[in-house]
Design an enzyme around this catalytic site. Structure first.
Site, PDB file in Angstrom:
ATOM      1  CG  LEU A 199     -19.202   1.377   1.268  1.00  0.00           C
ATOM      2  CD1 LEU A 199     -18.867   2.773   1.789  1.00  0.00           C
ATOM      3  CD2 LEU A 199     -20.667   1.047   1.541  1.00  0.00           C
TER       4      LEU A 199
ATOM      5  CE1 TYR B  51      -3.339  -2.674   0.028  1.00  0.00           C
ATOM      6  CE2 TYR B  51      -3.804  -2.211   2.332  1.00  0.00           C
ATOM      7  CZ  TYR B  51      -4.073  -2.913   1.180  1.00  0.00           C
ATOM      8  OH  TYR B  51      -5.078  -3.855   1.166  1.00  0.00           O
TER       9      TYR B  51
ATOM     10  N   GLY C  48     -18.920  -4.834  -8.721  1.00  0.00           N
ATOM     11  CA  GLY C  48     -18.065  -5.450  -9.740  1.00  0.00           C
ATOM     12  C   GLY C  48     -16.671  -5.690  -9.200  1.00  0.00           C
TER      13      GLY C  48
ATOM     14  CB  SER D 259     -14.212  -3.746  -2.409  1.00  0.00           C
ATOM     15  OG  SER D 259     -12.995  -3.240  -2.905  1.00  0.00           O
TER      16      SER D 259
END
Length: 305
Positions: free
Chosen positions: A217, A52, A220, A215
């Protein structure tokens, strides 16, 4: 804030955790405020990875954490390793080097959880076991887990490693529900019946492995936020209606939808906005009814058999 015993490890983690993938963009004062607000909201798990920000996220976190009024023993620091430039690497050498680098950047002598990031097709489980043994014996890692792995990959590791694998980090949101769909559309020919995950949801429940949803929110393969998305007008309406009834934000309802599942998951939220993090933390105390849970699920475009 509610807490869960992560994989039976004895580590009590907040059901809403803060993902630190984007914090390198914040200045120190902003980050100190973000961490302080998160802690005040009851969040005690902070999720990192060595990649990150190219390591910068761990570094700025370590610098800011020293200015937050919280003891190291009162939070859980989690990091991940295994993704390199153009390939994956679960070799003993890389795992050890990655953890040492993370500890240095975070400014701590141990992380509470270490996760193997994306599956390495060339993994040698005995090497992983040797690395885990060395890290655990040295007190550098308290507990271990995986990320984005299906049941057979976990079983292969469990045959070799001596430490329990206590968590599996998987993508899940109300608009990315494959591992839930497959369990609802059993013996069906509908698209939702296709099992892309090897039954990982039930597998983790059977083996006491805590799922950490990422993820939460997004829809796909991280195509965008599901909030106010023109592709999901019915979902937007359902989230807003439920939020109004419960006096929380639509985003908090989307997170509460995940936490309502009896698998007792954790939801990793990645916002760098302190007020938004506080509003998302409120999802931990929201209990959706069964009808409300299914209403949101159907509003996302899912059909029941």
């Amino acid at each position: 804030m509610r807490y869960v015993d992560i994989g039976g490890s004895g580590l009590l983690g907040s059901t809403v955790a803060l993902g630190c993938m984007r914090i390198a963009s914040l200045d120190k004062a902003e980050l100190v405020n973000l961490l302080g607000v998160a802690v005040d909201a009851g969040i005690n798990l902070f999720d990192h990875a060595d990649i990150y920000g190219g390591g910068r996220c761990e570094e700025v976190f370590g610098e800011a954490f020293r200015s937050v009024s919280v003891r190291r023993e009162d939070v859980l620091l989690q990091t991940k390793c295994g993704i390199r430039d153009g390939f994956f690497d679960f070799s003993k050498e890389h795992i050890l080097a990655s953890v040492n680098g993370s500890l240095s950047r975070l400014g701590t002598d141990h992380v509470d959880l270490l996760l193997l990031h994306r599956p390495d097709a060339l993994v040698e489980p005995a090497e992983v076991a040797a690395a885990f043994d060395e890290l655990h014996a040295a007190g550098k890692v308290r507990a271990f887990g995986v990320s984005n792995q299906h049941p057979m990959q976990i079983e292969l590791l469990r045959r070799h490693v001596r430490q329990p694998l206590v968590t599996n980090q998987l993508q899940l949101s109300v608009a990315h529900t494959g591992m839930i769909d497959a369990g609802i559309n059993v013996n069906m020919t509908s698209p939702g019946a296709f099992d892309r995950d090897g039954g990982v949801l039930d597998y983790c429940r059977l083996h006491g492995i805590t799922i950490q949803a990422w993820s939460v929110l997004q829809y796909g393969q991280i195509e965008g936020t599901l909030l106010d998305a023109e592709q999901f007008p019915e979902l937007d309406r359902a989230l807003r209606d439920t939020a109004d009834q419960l006096s929380v934000t639509p985003a908090a309802v989307a997170v509460a939808w995940i936490l309502r599942h009896p698998a007792r998951m954790q939801a990793i939220v990645g916002s760098t906005n302190a007020a938004r993090v506080a509003s998302l933390a409120a999802a931990s105390d929201v209990e959706l009814s069964r009808p409300a849970w299914y209403e949101v699920y159907r509003a996302a475009g899912n059909r029941l058999p």
